[in-house]
Design a protein around this motif. Structure first.
Motif, PDB file in Angstrom:
ATOM      1  N   PRO A  62       0.749  -1.211   0.111  1.00  0.00           N
ATOM      2  CA  PRO A  62       0.119  -0.110   0.078  1.00  0.00           C
ATOM      3  C   PRO A  62       1.042   1.404  -0.041  1.00  0.00           C
ATOM      4  N   LYS A  68      -3.284  -0.035   5.917  1.00  0.00           N
ATOM      5  CA  LYS A  68      -2.851  -1.306   5.493  1.00  0.00           C
ATOM      6  C   LYS A  68      -3.773  -2.382   5.537  1.00  0.00           C
ATOM      7  N   TYR A  71      -6.449  -2.232   2.778  1.00  0.00           N
ATOM      8  CA  TYR A  71      -5.800  -2.420   1.565  1.00  0.00           C
ATOM      9  C   TYR A  71      -5.576  -4.128   1.604  1.00  0.00           C
TER      10      TYR A  71
END
Length: 739
Positions: A62, A68, A71
């Motif tokens: 990411p 994170k 993602y």
């Protein structure tokens, strides 16, 4: 991902893809290749599951500022979506990680699924008129599939891979999984694996014979599909036809005069007959390979966007459509961009050409030894960048024009790109022939008026020959090096870099492999781990684009047809190069590129039109060059515009008449493939007519005819009672006075 889906993958034997694949092809790096032909390699065909394709799933770390966990969930959802789509169409899968950011999804196709797709494809081809099937074949297609039979044993490797690939990339509305490489954010590509045994035997067979025969080319079609096979068929056909200008060119070069009118006329004649004969051969191959009209039935591109839903007048369905007027308006809007790019490229080439001529021939001043290399450096730096920009712009314009199928998109893209390739290849020779030699003295006198110092140089047509020689020899040498030698050196360098990285990593981090090496399952065998490394190497190779090879050959055809009247040995250079090219391209596909995904086509696409355009242009270049330079040694070129225009008109009209005559003559002679198709079509129609006749009840008609015959025989000599009042009977009796 639901547990049932996961269970389907995990409940299967461990790494089945490797076990199935290794049982059908020889992939070991140490395999010795025998002298037998590829067709004699025994491979099991009756399989319960087929293993051919790999989906390359790539994701990135990411970016800064991106959550994170979010993602990660997005990536997992995309991965699960791919697996669900595969399961939905009946395909199975196994996954292995490769490096930190790549997954290999190994696709397994059960026999029943492949049988279903093969049957559906055959019915589609029959309904679309691509293939002709008799009544027995048609009834066989409509029969329900058996639990297991041998019907797929004759299916070629190319057809099998194409069917599975079409199932993966097909639109869901048409029964496909809807996984579009390049369009999907995470699916980078679909990777078919090389058959190393086939590749070795292919190269060994072709490198040990002078002429590639039809059987050799048929094996390429069965292994790589029609699109690649068409290229090698064209290259072999072109190579054989080059024998005529080669032999004549050698004779003219050593025993004739320069700028021979006879040779120029023969080159135009050869170009016309060659293109028309290839057009005939192209149609013949489409019939032999059962791909006639296949381009008319291609599926829509995933990126195609219809601007409205309209009623299809044929099917009666509501389908997305894009207005032809809107597409034409977009094409017209893109014309200034194309013309601007062409002018920019022409300006760069013209500037470099002028600087080169100035420094190498006329300039006699300070630092000449260094300045003569400036044009080459400028050309090397400018042309690749300008050409890359032109190609990128061409792709954007073609995407903007929004074509429905891959074939139409590719056609218009290649036409745009070819304009820039032709300018790059031919501009320098055209400038020399039509600007530098005719008007060079006037330009030099202009420079001298400003007090510049020039060395003595004679402007002469031999300079045109020197430039053509340089282009023919250096262009083909550079092409061979970039296709074979450079990729080999690059792979060696990368292999050395990986080894060095591994050694450094082991010393510093005490790791056994660099972070981007394949991550293998601990339960996999050593052979399976080696297999995964080979898959990784093949995924790192560039995608093979057959259009690049077509462009190279068509441009070379341009040198022969447009300019060989300048230097008759041009055909010889092309002839020698193409013998090597036929084999170097085989090596490029086998070792320097990914295995191409098999694809069907019924022609060489836009390149036939480009051949016709070059042939037409050759009628102008040959006529003008012969007018300017034939018999002009020591006297300078002829510069009468009126006479030049007359020569051009005569040559161009002669070309049009010749092309029409040759085309009509060839069309009047059917090929053996056409006769076979007509014979089969006649048999199919006769069979259906016989069955229809048998279905019509004729018993009543027969009974009534027999009764009428009996009544006529019983009443012979007198008119039957049923006809006594008939007006025709009365007229005959009145005229003949038989009452």
């Amino acid at each position: 991902m639901d547990s049932a889906t996961l269970g389907q993958s995990q409940s299967q034997p461990h790494f089945r893809f490797f076990e199935i694949y290794s049982s059908t092809v020889q992939t070991s790096d140490t395999d010795d290749v025998s002298d037998e032909a590829p067709s004699k390699i025994t491979r099991p065909k009756s399989l319960d599951v087929y293993a051919d394709l790999i989906i390359v799933f790539k994701y990135k770390q990411p970016a800064k500022g991106v959550s994170k966990p979010e993602y990660e969930q997005k990536t997992l959802k995309a991965y699960e979506d791919v697996l669900l789509k595969l399961t939905r169409v009946g395909l199975q899968y196994e996954t292995r990680p490769s490096g930190n950011d790549t997954l290999f999804i190994f696709v397994l196709c059960p026999w029943a699924v492949l049988k279903r797709e093969a049957t559906r494809n055959s019915i589609h081809d029959w309904l679309a008129g691509i293939k002709v099937a008799d009544t027995a074949e048609t009834e066989q297609l409509l029969q329900p599939a058996k639990a297991r039979d041998q019907s797929l044993d004759t299916l070629s490797d190319a057809d099998r891979m194409r069917l599975v690939n079409d199932l993966i990339t097909g639109q869901p509305a048409e029964g496909g999984a809807g996984i579009y490489p390049g369009e999907h954010e995470y699916v980078e590509s679909i990777l078919p694996l090389h058959d190393k045994a086939f590749n070795k035997l292919w190269l060994k067979s072709w490198s040990t014979k002078w002429i590639v025969n039809q059987d050799d080319l048929s094996k390429i079609r069965n292994h790589f599909g029609e699109k690649v096979a068409y290229y090698f068929e064209f290259l072999q056909f072109y190579f054989q036809w080059l024998a005529a200008p080669t032999a004549l060119g050698v004779f003219i070069h050593f025993f004739g005069s320069s700028f021979s009118i006879f040779y120029g006329v023969c080159v135009i004649l050869w170009s016309v007959v060659f293109t028309e004969c290839w057009k005939r051969r192209e149609k013949e191959l489409a019939l032999w390979w059962s791909v006639r009209h296949v381009s008319k039935t291609e599926m829509k591109r995933p990126s195609f966007k219809g601007d409205t839903l309209a009623l299809d007048p044929v099917t009666g369905e509501m389908v997305p459509q894009f207005s032809p007027w809107k597409r034409w308006s977009r094409r017209v809007a893109g014309l200034p961009v194309i013309l601007g790019g062409a002018l920019a490229l022409a300006a760069v080439i013209t500037a470099v050409f002028g600087i080169e001529v100035f420094f190498t021939i006329y300039y006699d001043g300070y630092l000449k030894e260094i300045l003569i290399y400036v044009p080459m450096v400028l050309y090397s730096l400018a042309i690749p960048n300008v050409a890359a920009i032109c190609k990128s712009v061409s792709l954007q314009l073609t995407d903007y024009e929004n074509y429905e199928t891959h074939a139409s998109h590719e056609y218009h893209l290649m036409q745009k790109v070819f304009i820039f390739n032709a300018l790059t290849s031919y501009m320098s020779i055209l400038l020399t022939a039509y600007i530098y030699i005719p008007f060079g003295p006037q330009v030099i006198s202009t420079f001298q008026s400003y007090g510049l110092s020039f060395s003595s140089a004679t402007i002469d047509p031999s300079m045109l020959q020197t430039r053509l020689k340089a282009f023919m020899i250096t262009t083909q040498a550079v092409s061979f090096a970039t296709e074979t030698i450079v990729p080999w050196l690059t792979r060696r360098a990368m292999t050395g870099a990986v080894k060095l990285q591994k050694e450094v990593s082991e010393k510093i981090s005490h790791e056994s492999a660099p972070s981007d090496s394949p991550v293998v399952d601990g339960n996999d065998s050593e052979e399976a781990k080696k297999f995964l490394k080979r898959v990784q190497k093949q995924s790192d190779l560039p995608v093979y684009d057959v259009n690049e090879d077509y462009a190279e050959m068509v441009l070379q055809f341009g040198y022969v047809s447009l300019f060989s009247v300048i230097w008759p040995l041009t055909g010889l250079c092309a002839f020698i190069n193409n013998w090597v090219e036929l084999r170097s391209d085989a090596a490029k596909i086998s070792y320097n590129a990914r295995r191409p995904i098999p694809s069907r086509t019924d022609s060489i696409g836009p390149w036939l039109d480009n051949l016709h355009n070059i042939t037409w242009f050759s009628s102008l270049t040959n006529a003008s060059i012969l007018y300017l330079f034939h018999g002009a040694d020591g006297h300078g070129p002829r510069l009468s515009f009126g006479m030049l225009l007359m020569w051009l008109l005569v040559s161009e009209h002669a070309y049009m008449g010749l092309r029409s005559a040759v085309g009509l003559a060839l069309d009047s002679i059917p090929t053996q493939a056409e006769l076979n198709v007509r014979k089969k079509e006649f048999g199919v129609k006769s069979s259906w007519l016989s069955r229809l006749s048998a279905a019509i009840s004729v018993n009543d008609l027969t009974t009534r005819a027999l009764a009428a015959d009996a009544a006529a025989s019983e009443g012979s000599g007198s008119v039957g009672a049923q006809f006594e009042n008939d007006i025709g009977v009365q007229a005959i009796q009145a005229n003949l006075k038989t009452n």
